[in-house]
Design an enzyme around this catalytic site. Structure first.
Site, mmCIF file in Angstrom:
data_model
loop_
_atom_site.group_PDB
_atom_site.id
_atom_site.type_symbol
_atom_site.label_atom_id
_atom_site.label_comp_id
_atom_site.label_asym_id
_atom_site.label_seq_id
_atom_site.Cartn_x
_atom_site.Cartn_y
_atom_site.Cartn_z
ATOM 1 N N ASN A 236 42.547 51.179 37.107
ATOM 2 C CA ASN A 236 41.328 50.418 36.864
ATOM 3 C C ASN A 236 41.181 49.916 35.433
ATOM 4 O O ASN A 236 40.534 48.898 35.201
ATOM 5 C CB ASN A 236 40.116 51.296 37.230
ATOM 6 N N SER B 136 42.363 44.125 40.936
ATOM 7 C CA SER B 136 42.614 42.725 40.619
ATOM 8 C C SER B 136 41.289 42.071 40.258
ATOM 9 O O SER B 136 40.436 42.677 39.620
ATOM 10 C CB SER B 136 43.301 42.031 41.798
ATOM 11 N N SER B 137 41.085 40.842 40.689
ATOM 12 C CA SER B 137 39.886 40.095 40.317
ATOM 13 C C SER B 137 39.662 38.961 41.294
ATOM 14 O O SER B 137 40.617 38.396 41.847
ATOM 15 C CB SER B 137 40.057 39.524 38.906
ATOM 16 N N TYR C 238 44.371 35.974 31.959
ATOM 17 C CA TYR C 238 43.866 37.174 32.646
ATOM 18 C C TYR C 238 44.150 37.108 34.141
ATOM 19 O O TYR C 238 44.685 38.051 34.735
ATOM 20 C CB TYR C 238 42.359 37.292 32.377
ATOM 21 N N LYS D 240 46.510 39.400 36.919
ATOM 22 C CA LYS D 240 45.947 39.994 38.131
ATOM 23 C C LYS D 240 46.668 39.478 39.372
ATOM 24 O O LYS D 240 46.842 40.214 40.352
ATOM 25 C CB LYS D 240 44.444 39.699 38.214
ATOM 26 N N THR E 229 28.644 44.464 33.843
ATOM 27 C CA THR E 229 29.035 45.670 33.104
ATOM 28 C C THR E 229 29.316 45.286 31.659
ATOM 29 O O THR E 229 29.095 44.157 31.236
ATOM 30 C CB THR E 229 30.316 46.313 33.694
#
Length: 254
Positions: free
Chosen positions: A96, A145-146, A159, A163, A194
């Protein structure tokens, strides 16, 4: 409770998504080892919360982008498993830990690219490799992942590329580890409120509105929208889920 003696290792478990994953795993009766990079006090707080739930927990420092530190980490993890959990193996690995990195293609530096590469792909690849001998048969690996691998948003090219590589890697893990009964799946969170990426979503009402407008459920995600899915994947209820990309985005850009 099920899985009373099983152990999950969650990287980046001191806050945000990793913290919620760790707590949700504990609620399923799974013991947790969580890593932190710099937030030692936050990590200890999560350990206390897990112990209040009634599970065992421990925390270890790890920079997942520093591949040369992995041998020492594995030794420390081995000692911790023996001393705290009276075992030598883990059942689940949740990769994570991560950092944000947002820059237009024209502005991406090699330094930023390498940082994202090391943390989000190379580090995940080789940490998983190092930990495989410590994994019990019948366990599982969950890589994070994303939503950005499916939905293309400017400033995320580097980024999201890392991923995307993680998603391919996960399918290969599922194929190669199937003989050991080890499942491998990817979760792909959508935009979540977050600290991630310097809290760039949390700090921008404009961005939050944009996300809400393109999400079927009409809001950005919260950390506690994600952890329960990870916990589910670490139970017998998910024993036949393997090699999958599960997007957890509230229906983003459908």
């Amino acid at each position: 409770m099920e899985n009373k003696s099983k152990i999950a290792l969650v990287t980046g478990g001191s806050r945000g998504l990793g913290k919620d994953m760790a707590l949700q795993l504990a609620k399923k009766g799974i013991n947790v080892v969580l890593t932190y990079n710099s937030q030692a006090d936050d990590a200890k707080n999560v350990v206390s919360q897990i112990e209040q739930i009634g599970q065992k927990a421990a925390t270890l420092q790890l920079n997942t982008g520093d591949i040369k530190s992995f041998d020492a980490f594995v030794n420390t993890l081995s000692e911790t498993l023996t001393n705290t959990f009276n075992t030598t193996h883990i059942d689940f690995l949740i990769n994570n830990a991560g950092v944000g990195g947002y820059s237009l293609l024209s502005d991406v530096t090699e330094e930023l690219f390498d940082e994202l590469l090391n943390i989000h792909y190379k580090g995940v690849y080789f940490l998983t490799q190092k930990l495989l001998p410590m994994m019990n048969n019948g366990g599982g690996i969950i890589n994070v992942s994303s939503g950005l691998t499916r939905v293309t948003v400017p400033r995320s090219s580097a980024y999201a590329s890392m991923k995307g590589a993680i998603e391919v890697f996960t399918r290969y893990l599922a194929k190669e580890l199937g003989e050991h009964g080890i499942r491998a799946n990817t979760i792909a969170p959508g935009a979540v409120l977050t600290d991630f990426g310097g809290g760039h979503l949390r700090e921008s009402k404009e961005l939050q509105q944009f996300i809400s407008n393109v999400t079927a459920l009409g809001r950005p995600g919260e950390a506690d929208d994600i952890g329960g899915v990870v916990a589910f994947l670490c139970t017998e209820d998910a024993k036949w889920v393997n090699g999958q990309r599960i997007e957890i985005s509230g229906g983003m850009a459908l």
